[in-house]
Scaffold this motif. Structure first.
Motif, PDB file in Angstrom:
ATOM      1  N   ALA A 152       8.514   6.462 -10.255  1.00 43.16           N
ATOM      2  CA  ALA A 152       7.924   6.246 -11.524  1.00 43.16           C
ATOM      3  C   ALA A 152       6.371   6.872 -11.324  1.00 43.16           C
ATOM      4  CB  ALA A 152       7.578   4.880 -12.238  1.00 43.16           C
ATOM      5  N   TYR A 153       5.785   6.646  -9.900  1.00 43.76           N
ATOM      6  CA  TYR A 153       4.335   7.303 -10.078  1.00 43.76           C
ATOM      7  C   TYR A 153       4.318   8.377  -8.825  1.00 43.76           C
ATOM      8  CZ  TYR A 153       3.049   2.878 -12.373  1.00 43.76           C
ATOM      9  OH  TYR A 153       2.807   1.854 -13.133  1.00 43.76           O
ATOM     10  N   GLY A 154       5.556   8.464  -8.312  1.00 43.66           N
ATOM     11  CA  GLY A 154       5.614   9.880  -7.237  1.00 43.66           C
ATOM     12  C   GLY A 154       4.914   9.316  -6.086  1.00 43.66           C
ATOM     13  N   VAL A 155       5.045   8.031  -5.461  1.00 44.84           N
ATOM     14  CA  VAL A 155       4.232   7.493  -4.413  1.00 44.84           C
ATOM     15  C   VAL A 155       5.128   7.092  -3.373  1.00 44.84           C
ATOM     16  CG1 VAL A 155       1.844   6.752  -5.445  1.00 44.84           C
ATOM     17  CG2 VAL A 155       3.973   5.284  -5.257  1.00 44.84           C
ATOM     18  N   ALA A 156       4.561   6.974  -2.142  1.00 42.60           N
ATOM     19  CA  ALA A 156       5.536   6.442  -1.062  1.00 42.60           C
ATOM     20  C   ALA A 156       4.945   5.421  -0.043  1.00 42.60           C
ATOM     21  CB  ALA A 156       5.975   7.703   0.028  1.00 42.60           C
ATOM     22  N   GLY A 216     -12.715   6.516  -0.081  1.00 42.97           N
ATOM     23  CA  GLY A 216     -11.781   6.988   0.698  1.00 42.97           C
ATOM     24  C   GLY A 216     -11.117   5.957   1.628  1.00 42.97           C
ATOM     25  N   VAL A 217     -10.789   4.577   1.256  1.00 44.53           N
ATOM     26  CA  VAL A 217     -10.569   3.436   2.042  1.00 44.53           C
ATOM     27  C   VAL A 217      -9.160   3.967   2.596  1.00 44.53           C
ATOM     28  CG1 VAL A 217      -9.532   1.300   1.986  1.00 44.53           C
ATOM     29  CG2 VAL A 217     -11.480   2.048   0.587  1.00 44.53           C
ATOM     30  N   GLN A 218      -8.926   3.822   3.992  1.00 42.82           N
ATOM     31  CA  GLN A 218      -7.820   4.176   4.746  1.00 42.82           C
ATOM     32  C   GLN A 218      -7.111   2.856   4.756  1.00 42.82           C
ATOM     33  OE1 GLN A 218      -6.551   7.338   5.205  1.00 42.82           O
ATOM     34  NE2 GLN A 218      -8.193   7.519   3.568  1.00 42.82           N
ATOM     35  N   THR A 219      -6.069   2.503   3.981  1.00 45.47           N
ATOM     36  CA  THR A 219      -5.541   1.238   4.247  1.00 45.47           C
ATOM     37  C   THR A 219      -4.374   1.281   5.028  1.00 45.47           C
ATOM     38  OG1 THR A 219      -4.562   1.708   1.946  1.00 45.47           O
ATOM     39  CG2 THR A 219      -6.603   0.206   1.982  1.00 45.47           C
ATOM     40  N   PRO A 220      -3.902   0.208   5.873  1.00 45.84           N
ATOM     41  CA  PRO A 220      -2.724   0.244   6.551  1.00 45.84           C
ATOM     42  C   PRO A 220      -1.559   0.039   5.728  1.00 45.84           C
ATOM     43  CG  PRO A 220      -3.859  -1.775   7.052  1.00 45.84           C
ATOM     44  CD  PRO A 220      -4.738  -0.875   6.160  1.00 45.84           C
ATOM     45  N   GLY A 221      -0.225   0.445   5.913  1.00 44.18           N
ATOM     46  CA  GLY A 221       0.921   0.118   5.283  1.00 44.18           C
ATOM     47  C   GLY A 221       1.665  -1.076   5.895  1.00 44.18           C
ATOM     48  N   LYS A 222       1.016  -2.192   5.529  1.00 44.03           N
ATOM     49  CA  LYS A 222       1.569  -3.453   6.171  1.00 44.03           C
ATOM     50  C   LYS A 222       1.456  -4.600   5.138  1.00 44.03           C
ATOM     51  CE  LYS A 222      -2.593  -4.433   8.932  1.00 44.03           C
ATOM     52  NZ  LYS A 222      -2.942  -4.374  10.155  1.00 44.03           N
ATOM     53  N   VAL A 223       2.199  -5.716   5.559  1.00 46.47           N
ATOM     54  CA  VAL A 223       2.156  -6.949   4.773  1.00 46.47           C
ATOM     55  C   VAL A 223       1.592  -8.028   5.363  1.00 46.47           C
ATOM     56  CG1 VAL A 223       3.861  -8.616   3.674  1.00 46.47           C
ATOM     57  CG2 VAL A 223       4.147  -6.326   3.080  1.00 46.47           C
ATOM     58  N   ASN A 224       1.005  -8.850   4.704  1.00 47.51           N
ATOM     59  CA  ASN A 224       0.134 -10.195   5.363  1.00 47.51           C
ATOM     60  C   ASN A 224       1.170 -11.229   5.567  1.00 47.51           C
ATOM     61  OD1 ASN A 224      -1.732 -12.103   6.027  1.00 47.51           O
ATOM     62  ND2 ASN A 224      -3.053 -11.658   4.740  1.00 47.51           N
ATOM     63  N   LEU A 225       1.492 -11.680   6.650  1.00 49.63           N
ATOM     64  CA  LEU A 225       2.124 -12.778   7.283  1.00 49.63           C
ATOM     65  C   LEU A 225       1.620 -14.048   7.090  1.00 49.63           C
ATOM     66  CD1 LEU A 225       4.515 -11.210   9.805  1.00 49.63           C
ATOM     67  CD2 LEU A 225       4.895 -11.205   7.231  1.00 49.63           C
ATOM     68  N   HIS A 226       0.216 -14.337   6.753  1.00 53.44           N
ATOM     69  CA  HIS A 226      -0.548 -15.514   6.728  1.00 53.44           C
ATOM     70  C   HIS A 226      -0.495 -16.243   7.860  1.00 53.44           C
ATOM     71  CE1 HIS A 226      -1.131 -14.581   2.421  1.00 53.44           C
ATOM     72  NE2 HIS A 226      -0.248 -14.165   2.367  1.00 53.44           N
ATOM     73  N   ASN A 227      -0.162 -15.659   9.141  1.00 48.19           N
ATOM     74  CA  ASN A 227      -0.356 -16.673  10.250  1.00 48.19           C
ATOM     75  C   ASN A 227      -1.077 -15.710  11.338  1.00 48.19           C
ATOM     76  OD1 ASN A 227       1.446 -14.336  11.035  1.00 48.19           O
ATOM     77  ND2 ASN A 227       3.095 -15.765  11.524  1.00 48.19           N
ATOM     78  N   GLY A 228      -1.973 -14.747  10.815  1.00 47.04           N
ATOM     79  CA  GLY A 228      -2.610 -13.983  11.882  1.00 47.04           C
ATOM     80  C   GLY A 228      -2.133 -12.761  12.073  1.00 47.04           C
ATOM     81  N   ASN A 281       0.929  -1.130  -0.060  1.00 48.17           N
ATOM     82  CA  ASN A 281       0.049   0.086   0.021  1.00 48.17           C
ATOM     83  C   ASN A 281       0.929   1.142   0.001  1.00 48.17           C
ATOM     84  OD1 ASN A 281      -2.675  -1.349  -0.017  1.00 48.17           O
ATOM     85  ND2 ASN A 281      -2.405  -1.657   2.282  1.00 48.17           N
ATOM     86  N   VAL A 282       0.572   2.261  -0.784  1.00 50.87           N
ATOM     87  CA  VAL A 282       1.181   3.564  -0.978  1.00 50.87           C
ATOM     88  C   VAL A 282       0.291   4.688  -0.906  1.00 50.87           C
ATOM     89  CG1 VAL A 282       3.371   2.235  -2.330  1.00 50.87           C
ATOM     90  CG2 VAL A 282       1.236   3.061  -3.448  1.00 50.87           C
ATOM     91  N   ARG A 283       0.827   5.737  -0.815  1.00 56.10           N
ATOM     92  CA  ARG A 283       0.005   6.997  -0.958  1.00 56.10           C
ATOM     93  C   ARG A 283       0.869   8.186  -1.640  1.00 56.10           C
ATOM     94  NH1 ARG A 283      -0.047   8.285   5.509  1.00 56.10           N
ATOM     95  NH2 ARG A 283       2.121   9.006   5.690  1.00 56.10           N
ATOM     96  N   LYS A 284      -0.129   9.115  -2.217  1.00 59.56           N
ATOM     97  CA  LYS A 284       0.525  10.416  -2.618  1.00 59.56           C
ATOM     98  C   LYS A 284      -0.597  11.370  -2.118  1.00 59.56           C
ATOM     99  CE  LYS A 284       1.360  10.681  -7.331  1.00 59.56           C
ATOM    100  NZ  LYS A 284       0.983  10.866  -8.556  1.00 59.56           N
ATOM    101  N   GLY A 285      -0.058  12.041  -1.065  1.00 57.22           N
ATOM    102  CA  GLY A 285      -0.703  12.975  -0.344  1.00 57.22           C
ATOM    103  C   GLY A 285      -1.844  12.127   0.381  1.00 57.22           C
ATOM    104  N   THR A 286      -3.011  12.616   0.299  1.00 58.69           N
ATOM    105  CA  THR A 286      -4.102  11.806   1.135  1.00 58.69           C
ATOM    106  C   THR A 286      -4.789  10.658   0.188  1.00 58.69           C
ATOM    107  OG1 THR A 286      -5.890  13.536   0.120  1.00 58.69           O
ATOM    108  CG2 THR A 286      -4.667  13.717   2.442  1.00 58.69           C
ATOM    109  N   VAL A 287      -4.408  10.503  -1.067  1.00 57.78           N
ATOM    110  CA  VAL A 287      -4.908   9.287  -1.944  1.00 57.78           C
ATOM    111  C   VAL A 287      -4.055   8.113  -1.782  1.00 57.78           C
ATOM    112  CG1 VAL A 287      -5.359   8.837  -4.369  1.00 57.78           C
ATOM    113  CG2 VAL A 287      -5.458  11.246  -3.566  1.00 57.78           C
TER     114      VAL A 287
END
Length: 355
Positions: free
Chosen positions: A349-353, A239-251, A187-193
């Protein structure tokens, strides 16, 4: 059977779609011997490697982590450069071939041996360009590759890998588009998007994405680069607010707070919806992969295990994002070769972080 939907906020990993075959190899190829386990890379080592390589330019033939000591080793071709490396805080290693010579070798392979099912990249540990050929490469094509390599001397090493190089559309948290199943890398963002990154061969196949094969829209593709590169960008719906994390498939989940370029010799993990979390070692950088429908350049080769449906997934080390899964050949739990698109190129390339 209907698949259980993941919440949209958990779309942090790989894409999954029916696997598309690519690659080369010959019958009877032996599984490559597993290499030494990778070592952890610290934020300081990422920064030091980047700074030293920037300052040295063509005077270095690449860097790697010593898997015995964990030290950052920077290869150089002259004593003065070696002194600069040591003064900066890394270990210097004098080598025969410069980066320009290794890139020249890759240029010859590009011009004379661009065979589907092969890949090549730089291994700074051996100061060579390492060519891999998968099971789809014919005897005639292999003879052609060997003839070209013979004229390049010891700057080239050729190995066989089991299976075939295949784009693997699948992911950590699955997403669906038309007849494809993929996943988001980070998950990445550019400003609030908010957006997520995935493989370009996924976003190039369709534009609309859902979290289940018959669910509501979660986002629309806004960017796609494949072949040449393999990254794509999907903008979340609403306006979905997604966390910046990765699923480790163990809960549990791995928080992602930074991004870097992978270092040869470092330990790396991959999360995908098919093979879940697997681990391995970075083995080569600046890799060219000759997929059947076009080459990709500037990739990273690792030993992480993957399978059909893992395309677009997250390659990471701790809280650091490293790459977007592209494809692999010969994953059997002890050998094989997996390829990722460096994530920093896509972010730029996309100017996201990442966050």
């Amino acid at each position: 059977m209907r698949r259980t939907p993941h919440a949209r906020i958990l779309l942090s990993l790989l894409l999954a779609v029916p696997a598309l075959g690519l690659g080369s190899g010959t019958a009877g190829a032996q599984d490559p011997a597993p290499g030494p386990p990778g070592v952890g890379a610290s934020p300081a080592q990422y920064a030091l490697r980047s700074s030293i390589e920037h300052d040295l330019g063509e005077r270095t033939a690449g860097s790697y982590l010593d898997t015995a000591s964990g030290e950052l080793v920077v290869t150089v071709t002259d004593a003065a450069s070696a002194e600069e490396v040591r003064a900066a805080g890394a270990r210097a290693e004098l080598v025969k071939l410069s980066m320009s010579q290794l890139l020249s070798t890759m240029g010859v392979l590009e011009a004379r041996a661009k065979i589907p099912g092969t890949s090549w990249g730089i291994d700074p540990r051996t100061n060579q360009v390492v060519v891999e050929a998968d099971q789809s490469v014919s005897t005639l094509s292999m003879a052609r590759m060997k003839a070209v390599a013979a004229r390049l001397g010891d700057s080239v090493r050729i190995t066989r890998v089991p299976g075939v190089f295949t784009k693997e559309l699948a992911g950590g948290d699955a997403i669906y588009g038309d007849d494809y199943r993929c996943s988001a890398a980070f998950n990445v963002r550019k400003g609030t998007v908010r957006y997520f990154l995935t493989a370009g061969h996924c976003t190039g196949a369709t534009t609309g994405w859902t979290a289940t094969d018959d669910g509501a829209s979660i986002g629309t593709s806004e960017g796609s680069s494949f072949p040449t590169n393999d990254y794509g960008l999907v903008r979340y719906a609403g306006g979905v607010q997604t966390p910046g994390k990765v699923n480790l498939h163990n809960g549990s989940y791995q928080d992602i707070t930074s991004a870097a370029d992978a270092i040869v010799g470092q330990a790396i993990s991959k999360s995908g919806s098919t093979t879940k979390v697997t681990s391995g070692t970075v083995t080569a950088v600046n890799v060219t992969v000759n997929y059947g429908d076009g080459p990709v350049y500037g990739m990273v080769r690792t030993t992480v295990c993957s399978s059909g449906g893992d395309s677009g997934g997250a390659h990471f080390a701790g809280s650091t994002a490293l790459g977007i899964h592209s494809g692999s050949a010969g994953c059997n739990g002890k050998g094989g070769s997996a390829i990722h698109q460096p994530v920093q190129e896509a972010l730029s390339a996309y100017g996201v972080a990442v966050y």
